[in-house]
Design a protein around this motif. Structure first.
Motif, PDB file in Angstrom:
ATOM      1  N   VAL A 136       0.867  -1.181   0.000  1.00  0.00           N
ATOM      2  CA  VAL A 136       0.000   0.000   0.000  1.00  0.00           C
ATOM      3  C   VAL A 136       0.905   1.233   0.000  1.00  0.00           C
ATOM      4  N   VAL A 137       0.934   1.913  -1.126  1.00  0.00           N
ATOM      5  CA  VAL A 137       1.917   2.969  -1.360  1.00  0.00           C
ATOM      6  C   VAL A 137       1.348   4.363  -1.068  1.00  0.00           C
ATOM      7  N   ASP A 138       1.907   5.036  -0.085  1.00  0.00           N
ATOM      8  CA  ASP A 138       1.730   6.487   0.132  1.00  0.00           C
ATOM      9  C   ASP A 138       0.280   6.951   0.269  1.00  0.00           C
ATOM     10  N   VAL A 139      -0.524   6.222   0.999  1.00  0.00           N
ATOM     11  CA  VAL A 139      -1.916   6.644   1.197  1.00  0.00           C
ATOM     12  C   VAL A 139      -1.922   7.619   2.385  1.00  0.00           C
TER      13      VAL A 139
ATOM     14  N   VAL B 167       0.961  -7.462   4.750  1.00  0.00           N
ATOM     15  CA  VAL B 167       0.598  -6.116   4.311  1.00  0.00           C
ATOM     16  C   VAL B 167       1.804  -5.213   4.545  1.00  0.00           C
ATOM     17  N   VAL B 168       2.155  -4.451   3.524  1.00  0.00           N
ATOM     18  CA  VAL B 168       3.253  -3.492   3.603  1.00  0.00           C
ATOM     19  C   VAL B 168       2.661  -2.096   3.481  1.00  0.00           C
ATOM     20  N   LEU B 169       2.905  -1.254   4.482  1.00  0.00           N
ATOM     21  CA  LEU B 169       2.416   0.117   4.482  1.00  0.00           C
ATOM     22  C   LEU B 169       3.605   1.046   4.243  1.00  0.00           C
ATOM     23  N   VAL B 170       3.529   1.776   3.135  1.00  0.00           N
ATOM     24  CA  VAL B 170       4.633   2.621   2.698  1.00  0.00           C
ATOM     25  C   VAL B 170       4.260   4.089   2.911  1.00  0.00           C
ATOM     26  N   ARG B 171       5.166   4.839   3.530  1.00  0.00           N
ATOM     27  CA  ARG B 171       4.951   6.279   3.721  1.00  0.00           C
ATOM     28  C   ARG B 171       6.053   7.058   3.027  1.00  0.00           C
ATOM     29  N   HIS B 172       5.642   8.069   2.255  1.00  0.00           N
ATOM     30  CA  HIS B 172       6.602   8.927   1.564  1.00  0.00           C
ATOM     31  C   HIS B 172       6.958  10.110   2.454  1.00  0.00           C
ATOM     32  N   ASP B 173       8.225  10.206   2.827  1.00  0.00           N
ATOM     33  CA  ASP B 173       8.740  11.342   3.592  1.00  0.00           C
ATOM     34  C   ASP B 173       9.442  12.266   2.602  1.00  0.00           C
ATOM     35  N   SER B 174       8.694  13.220   2.075  1.00  0.00           N
ATOM     36  CA  SER B 174       9.222  14.072   1.017  1.00  0.00           C
ATOM     37  C   SER B 174      10.338  14.983   1.522  1.00  0.00           C
ATOM     38  N   PRO B 175      11.435  15.076   0.763  1.00  0.00           N
ATOM     39  CA  PRO B 175      12.502  16.005   1.124  1.00  0.00           C
ATOM     40  C   PRO B 175      12.198  17.444   0.673  1.00  0.00           C
ATOM     41  N   GLU B 176      11.106  17.613  -0.088  1.00  0.00           N
ATOM     42  CA  GLU B 176      10.749  18.942  -0.591  1.00  0.00           C
ATOM     43  C   GLU B 176      10.165  19.795   0.524  1.00  0.00           C
ATOM     44  N   ARG B 177      10.694  20.991   0.705  1.00  0.00           N
ATOM     45  CA  ARG B 177      10.322  21.876   1.814  1.00  0.00           C
ATOM     46  C   ARG B 177       8.845  22.233   1.847  1.00  0.00           C
ATOM     47  N   ASN B 178       8.201  22.363   0.697  1.00  0.00           N
ATOM     48  CA  ASN B 178       6.801  22.780   0.641  1.00  0.00           C
ATOM     49  C   ASN B 178       5.825  21.638   0.363  1.00  0.00           C
TER      50      ASN B 178
ATOM     51  N   THR C  14       9.463   3.587   5.221  1.00  0.00           N
ATOM     52  CA  THR C  14       9.467   4.964   4.735  1.00  0.00           C
ATOM     53  C   THR C  14      10.418   5.066   3.558  1.00  0.00           C
ATOM     54  N   LYS C  15      10.139   6.047   2.715  1.00  0.00           N
ATOM     55  CA  LYS C  15      10.979   6.286   1.542  1.00  0.00           C
ATOM     56  C   LYS C  15      10.955   7.771   1.221  1.00  0.00           C
ATOM     57  N   SER C  16      11.919   8.196   0.410  1.00  0.00           N
ATOM     58  CA  SER C  16      11.945   9.589  -0.032  1.00  0.00           C
ATOM     59  C   SER C  16      12.077   9.684  -1.545  1.00  0.00           C
ATOM     60  N   VAL C  17      11.950   8.540  -2.218  1.00  0.00           N
ATOM     61  CA  VAL C  17      11.983   8.473  -3.679  1.00  0.00           C
ATOM     62  C   VAL C  17      10.730   7.727  -4.144  1.00  0.00           C
TER      63      VAL C  17
ATOM     64  N   ASP D  15      14.489  -2.513   4.113  1.00  0.00           N
ATOM     65  CA  ASP D  15      14.572  -2.960   2.729  1.00  0.00           C
ATOM     66  C   ASP D  15      13.437  -3.923   2.382  1.00  0.00           C
ATOM     67  N   LEU D  16      12.575  -3.498   1.476  1.00  0.00           N
ATOM     68  CA  LEU D  16      11.398  -4.285   1.100  1.00  0.00           C
ATOM     69  C   LEU D  16      11.777  -5.601   0.439  1.00  0.00           C
ATOM     70  N   ASP D  17      12.694  -5.574  -0.497  1.00  0.00           N
ATOM     71  CA  ASP D  17      13.083  -6.792  -1.206  1.00  0.00           C
ATOM     72  C   ASP D  17      13.589  -7.857  -0.237  1.00  0.00           C
ATOM     73  N   SER D  18      14.436  -7.467   0.702  1.00  0.00           N
ATOM     74  CA  SER D  18      14.958  -8.425   1.690  1.00  0.00           C
ATOM     75  C   SER D  18      13.832  -9.005   2.536  1.00  0.00           C
TER      76      SER D  18
END
Length: 194
Positions: free
Chosen positions: A11-14, A50-61, A92-95, A104-107
């Motif tokens: 589940v990507v970035d909900v 179940v994999v819960l993915v959160r995007h931690d954006s490096p963009e300031r705004n 968590t991811k930033s890309v 690491d998801l693959d591992s």
């Protein structure tokens, strides 16, 4: 369609930040959240990972930046965390790709013997598609739940513009035609998983 007993739902970035329409613009697929919730419920009820993915954006705004309310999962995802009978991973991811997150998801998938993944989430043509493509490249059998994703209108080079619906269709064609994933509907996945 056959769904393995240990097929993982990714589940990507909900996240809440995607509700900020003034930032993102018009979106497609208003039923996506309902379909994502249905998939989570089904995976949890059947003991699948179940994999819960959160995007931690490096963009300031960015509405998805750490420390901003928009970084949090949407309420219906947060309420389901830890409620399943099967394994659950939070990363968590930033890309774009969930395969470049921490941990690491693959591992994690390989250690659990997982060979099938189902991708759902936001945005269809960005992080969801990138995760599906990379999953296919890594040798997983990937199912892309198109109606459990959504995206926003986009603008490319030379002033080219595509609607959210056109971008979602382009993702479906690319994943299907390129052999990265089987593009399916949520109801098909639910029926196969039960």
């Amino acid at each position: 369609m056959e769904i393995a007993g240990n097929a993982a739902l990714v589940v990507v970035d909900v996240q809440q930040g995607f509700e900020e329409e003034a930032y993102w613009g018009p979106r497609d697929n208003p039923e996506a959240d309902q379909n994502i919730a249905l998939l989570i419920d089904t995976w949890q009820a059947t003991g699948r990972p179940v994999v819960l993915v959160r995007h931690d954006s490096p963009e300031r705004n960015s509405p998805l930046r750490e420390g901003h309310a928009g970084n949090a999962f949407k309420t219906y995802v947060e309420e389901r965390r830890g409620k399943g009978t099967g394994p659950e991973l939070f990363l968590t991811k930033s890309v774009n790709s969930a395969f470049y997150g921490t941990p690491d998801l693959d591992s994690w998938l390989r250690e659990a013997g997982v060979r099938q993944i189902v991708v759902a989430g936001i945005q269809t043509n960005m992080c969801a598609e990138t995760t599906a493509r990379m999953g296919g490249n890594l040798g997983y059998e990937v199912f892309f739940a198109l109606d459990a994703t959504y995206t926003f209108d986009g603008e490319g080079p030379w002033g080219w513009k595509l609607s959210a619906r056109e971008l979602s269709r382009a993702t479906a064609v690319t994943l299907h035609d390129g052999g990265f994933a089987s593009v399916v509907r949520s109801e098909e996945l639910v029926a196969a998983a039960k």
